[in-house]
Design a protein around this motif. Structure first.
Motif, PDB file in Angstrom:
ATOM      1  N   GLY A 283      87.271-126.699  39.013  1.00 42.51           N
ATOM      2  CA  GLY A 283      88.243-125.610  39.016  1.00 42.51           C
ATOM      3  C   GLY A 283      87.641-124.337  38.443  1.00 42.51           C
ATOM      4  N   ALA A 284      87.013-124.464  37.268  1.00 42.16           N
ATOM      5  CA  ALA A 284      86.396-123.284  36.643  1.00 42.16           C
ATOM      6  C   ALA A 284      85.295-122.732  37.542  1.00 42.16           C
ATOM      7  N   LYS A 285      84.488-123.618  38.088  1.00 41.55           N
ATOM      8  CA  LYS A 285      83.389-123.187  38.961  1.00 41.55           C
ATOM      9  C   LYS A 285      83.949-122.434  40.179  1.00 41.55           C
ATOM     10  N   ALA A 286      85.013-122.958  40.765  1.00 38.44           N
ATOM     11  CA  ALA A 286      85.592-122.363  41.971  1.00 38.44           C
ATOM     12  C   ALA A 286      86.143-120.963  41.688  1.00 38.44           C
ATOM     13  N   VAL A 287      86.906-120.840  40.612  1.00 39.72           N
ATOM     14  CA  VAL A 287      87.520-119.538  40.320  1.00 39.72           C
ATOM     15  C   VAL A 287      86.432-118.542  39.902  1.00 39.72           C
TER      16      VAL A 287
ATOM     17  N   VAL B 145      93.075-127.249  36.332  1.00 36.74           N
ATOM     18  CA  VAL B 145      92.441-125.923  36.270  1.00 36.74           C
ATOM     19  C   VAL B 145      93.293-124.905  35.510  1.00 36.74           C
ATOM     20  N   LEU B 146      94.607-125.130  35.466  1.00 34.74           N
ATOM     21  CA  LEU B 146      95.471-124.172  34.760  1.00 34.74           C
ATOM     22  C   LEU B 146      95.715-124.565  33.308  1.00 34.74           C
ATOM     23  N   SER B 147      94.934-125.524  32.821  1.00 32.50           N
ATOM     24  CA  SER B 147      94.948-125.904  31.405  1.00 32.50           C
ATOM     25  C   SER B 147      93.678-125.316  30.782  1.00 32.50           C
ATOM     26  N   PRO B 148      93.426-125.542  29.495  1.00 33.48           N
ATOM     27  CA  PRO B 148      92.183-125.013  28.901  1.00 33.48           C
ATOM     28  C   PRO B 148      90.913-125.444  29.651  1.00 33.48           C
ATOM     29  N   VAL B 149      90.981-126.545  30.391  1.00 35.46           N
ATOM     30  CA  VAL B 149      89.810-127.021  31.160  1.00 35.46           C
ATOM     31  C   VAL B 149      89.276-125.916  32.072  1.00 35.46           C
TER      32      VAL B 149
ATOM     33  N   ALA C 298      87.864-117.531  30.707  1.00 33.20           N
ATOM     34  CA  ALA C 298      88.029-116.459  29.718  1.00 33.20           C
ATOM     35  C   ALA C 298      86.665-116.056  29.153  1.00 33.20           C
ATOM     36  N   VAL C 299      85.795-117.042  28.939  1.00 37.01           N
ATOM     37  CA  VAL C 299      84.449-116.722  28.435  1.00 37.01           C
ATOM     38  C   VAL C 299      83.715-115.841  29.453  1.00 37.01           C
ATOM     39  N   ALA C 300      83.931-116.113  30.718  1.00 35.59           N
ATOM     40  CA  ALA C 300      83.233-115.358  31.770  1.00 35.59           C
ATOM     41  C   ALA C 300      83.847-113.981  32.004  1.00 35.59           C
TER      42      ALA C 300
ATOM     43  N   TYR D  90      86.015-116.971  55.707  1.00 29.85           N
ATOM     44  CA  TYR D  90      85.002-116.004  56.126  1.00 29.85           C
ATOM     45  C   TYR D  90      84.467-115.226  54.927  1.00 29.85           C
ATOM     46  N   GLU D  91      84.771-115.717  53.727  1.00 26.62           N
ATOM     47  CA  GLU D  91      84.283-115.103  52.491  1.00 26.62           C
ATOM     48  C   GLU D  91      83.443-116.133  51.738  1.00 26.62           C
ATOM     49  N   PRO D  92      82.117-115.921  51.666  1.00 23.85           N
ATOM     50  CA  PRO D  92      81.269-116.927  51.017  1.00 23.85           C
ATOM     51  C   PRO D  92      81.653-117.213  49.570  1.00 23.85           C
ATOM     52  N   LYS D  93      82.292-116.243  48.898  1.00 28.08           N
ATOM     53  CA  LYS D  93      82.604-116.532  47.497  1.00 28.08           C
ATOM     54  C   LYS D  93      83.774-117.502  47.349  1.00 28.08           C
ATOM     55  N   LEU D  94      84.362-117.916  48.466  1.00 28.89           N
ATOM     56  CA  LEU D  94      85.416-118.933  48.383  1.00 28.89           C
ATOM     57  C   LEU D  94      84.884-120.349  48.634  1.00 28.89           C
ATOM     58  N   GLN D  95      83.560-120.438  48.761  1.00 31.01           N
ATOM     59  CA  GLN D  95      82.962-121.738  49.081  1.00 31.01           C
ATOM     60  C   GLN D  95      83.337-122.828  48.055  1.00 31.01           C
ATOM     61  N   TYR D  96      83.335-122.448  46.782  1.00 29.96           N
ATOM     62  CA  TYR D  96      83.644-123.467  45.765  1.00 29.96           C
ATOM     63  C   TYR D  96      85.137-123.756  45.652  1.00 29.96           C
ATOM     64  N   ILE D  97      85.956-122.829  46.155  1.00 27.03           N
ATOM     65  CA  ILE D  97      87.386-123.161  46.242  1.00 27.03           C
ATOM     66  C   ILE D  97      87.516-124.361  47.175  1.00 27.03           C
ATOM     67  N   ALA D  98      86.712-124.370  48.229  1.00 27.01           N
ATOM     68  CA  ALA D  98      86.741-125.498  49.165  1.00 27.01           C
ATOM     69  C   ALA D  98      86.213-126.773  48.496  1.00 27.01           C
ATOM     70  N   GLU D  99      85.212-126.642  47.640  1.00 24.49           N
ATOM     71  CA  GLU D  99      84.698-127.836  46.932  1.00 24.49           C
ATOM     72  C   GLU D  99      85.791-128.413  46.028  1.00 24.49           C
ATOM     73  N   TRP D 100      86.469-127.514  45.310  1.00 23.98           N
ATOM     74  CA  TRP D 100      87.574-127.936  44.431  1.00 23.98           C
ATOM     75  C   TRP D 100      88.666-128.614  45.267  1.00 23.98           C
ATOM     76  N   TRP D 101      89.004-127.976  46.400  1.00 22.41           N
ATOM     77  CA  TRP D 101      90.050-128.502  47.294  1.00 22.41           C
ATOM     78  C   TRP D 101      89.665-129.886  47.826  1.00 22.41           C
ATOM     79  N   LYS D 102      88.358-130.064  48.124  1.00 20.30           N
ATOM     80  CA  LYS D 102      87.915-131.366  48.655  1.00 20.30           C
ATOM     81  C   LYS D 102      88.168-132.464  47.627  1.00 20.30           C
TER      82      LYS D 102
END
Ligand code: PA5
Length: 443
Positions: A83-87, A204-208, A214-216, A268-280
């Motif tokens: 989740g963190a990686k995707a966002v 993903v919507l918890s401190p995890v 927030a650090v990023a 069509y946006e490469p920066k959403l690639q990890y959203i797909a990983e999270w979704w998988k």
């Protein structure tokens, strides 16, 4: 403000009242807690239940790490990192690593593999930077992050001493159980709790998710606000036909019944690639059980049209496609005129890339529909914290409803244990003597 919008006009599915009723019943189970896995429903109200003081504490600890470290290593696997990686990927500049000035610490991930080379190269690269670590494990006993954390802990302690290490390591784990909880208490690490009723892939919507974000430097308040928009829109108070997560769940289940066993999430946006990983992970782990479930796959377009495009257009007709369609880009780039026009593209002169990208999207959609691949669209206004919060909650709610409509428990993952047993037997873990003999005989 427009919310994430689901459109099934090109799915070929006609939604009936019976389907709406089934979806409403599935949604009700998520709210009344009468369905399978009902001890894992804490995620349903995470956006509305997080308090200002909890968010402030997350930001306080994040600021502490930001002040101390150029690189923060986020250690976790599965739901404890995706989740963190995707966002983070969605919110970051695609070329952050090339930028000379960094306003935020760099977040790197570890503990999601056991690769010796990955780990060596990470530890080697860290030598040049001040570092801190966030270690995330709900169970506190998962092997991959535990191995990575041993190395990071030793490195941080040897560089800064034990007392300072306790300022640079934050643990996110169960409130009472597990080796990580015991260690965090013993060493005095700042600790955030993963509640018992929130499973890893719904966390993903918890401190995890929120602490690493927030650090990023991600605006976690806007991210939670977005999720809250969707929590409200998909609540029982909304008529089911206006609940986008329920409509998504209905359509994908109907397609599955019609023999579409694979769902490809594309954008069509490469920066959403990890959203797909999270979704998988979310859909694969939630629905793939009892010999059932849609297989979640993903593509990034237009790149993958030049690799997977052929299969999608003309291979086995067991696929359907869900496209995350982004309406507005953040920046403006136009095609330049070229005097020689050797590539014959002067007809595009002055056009924005976003317009060309959109025409690619529409052209591909129609080609795939013509090729027998039903198309679902999830439209988002732009990529920002609020919209991504909406999108992730939309997928979580869609997954809970979809899993119940499929007739599985969307909140357990019994199949994940099988590999662990074999791995421990092969590694001669004490207590696995019998399994060890049996498995070695099979090699
Ligand atoms: O969704 C899940 O529950 C899993 O993917 C877990 O997140 C993953 O196995 C990591 O578990 P833990 O956080 O206990 O280390």
């Amino acid at each position: 403000m427009k919310l994430v919008n689901f459109n099934a006009a090109h799915s070929g599915v006609t939604i009936t009242e019976d389907m709406q009723r089934a979806a409403a019943e599935a949604n009700a189970l998520l709210h009344n807690g009468k369905g399978a896995g009902n001890d894992f429903l804490g995620w349903v109200n995470l956006p509305s239940s997080i308090t200002n003081s909890e968010l402030s504490e997350i930001k306080r600890i994040a600021d502490n790490l930001r002040a101390k470290a150029e690189v923060v290593v986020c250690i976790g696997i599965g739901g404890s990192y995706l989740g963190a990686k995707a966002v983070l990927e969605a919110m970051s500049n695609s070329f952050e690593s090339l930028k000379k000035r960094h306003n935020n610490p760099t977040i790197v991930f570890a503990g999601e593999n056991i690769s010796e080379d990955y780990t060596y190269e990470l530890m080697d690269a860290l030598k040049e930077y001040s570092i801190a670590a966030i270690v995330i494990s709900k169970s506190g006993t998962t092997t991959e992050p535990a191995i990575a954390f041993r190395l990071l802990k030793a490195e941080i302690e040897s560089r800064y001493g034990k007392a300072e290490a306790a300022e640079r390591i934050v643990a996110i784990t169960d409130k009472a159980r597990g080796a990580l909880k015991t260690l965090a208490t013993q060493e005095g690490y700042p600790t955030f709790v993963i509640e018992d009723n929130v499973g890893g892939r719904y966390s993903v919507l918890s401190p995890v998710g929120l602490l690493p974000l927030a650090v990023a430097g991600v605006d976690v308040e806007a991210f939670v606000e977005g999720a809250l928009d969707m929590e409200r829109l998909t609540s029982e108070a909304t008529p089911i036909e206006q609940n986008p997560a329920a409509q998504y769940a209905i359509v994908r289940n109907e397609l599955y019944k019609a023999g579409k066993k694979i769902e490809i999430l594309g954008s069509y946006e490469p920066k959403l690639q990890y959203i797909a990983e999270w979704w998988k992970q979310l859909y694969g782990e939630s629905e793939g059980k009892d010999l059932k479930g849609i297989f979640p796959a993903s593509v990034t377009l237009t790149a993958d049209l030049h690799s997977m495009g052929q299969y999608i257009q003309e291979g086995e007709r067991t696929l359907f496609e869900t496209i995350i369609s982004v309406k507005n880009s953040k920046h403006e780039v136009r095609v330049e005129a070229d005097e020689a026009n050797l590539d014959g593209l002067n007809f595009l002169t002055g056009k924005r890339l976003s317009e060309i990208n959109k025409m690619a999207e529409l052209g591909v959609r129609l080609a795939h529909i013509d090729g027998g691949v039903p198309n679902l669209t999830i439209e988002i206004e732009r990529i920002d914290e609020r919209t991504i919060g909406q999108l992730l909650y939309f997928f979580e709610k869609g997954c809970g409803i979809s899993g119940y409509m499929l007739g599985v428990n969307p909140f357990n993952q019994p199949g994940v244990e099988a590999y662990k047993k074999n791995m421990f037997a092969l590694l001669d873990k004490p207590g696995y003597e019998e399994e060890s003999k049996a498995i070695k005989a099979r090699l």
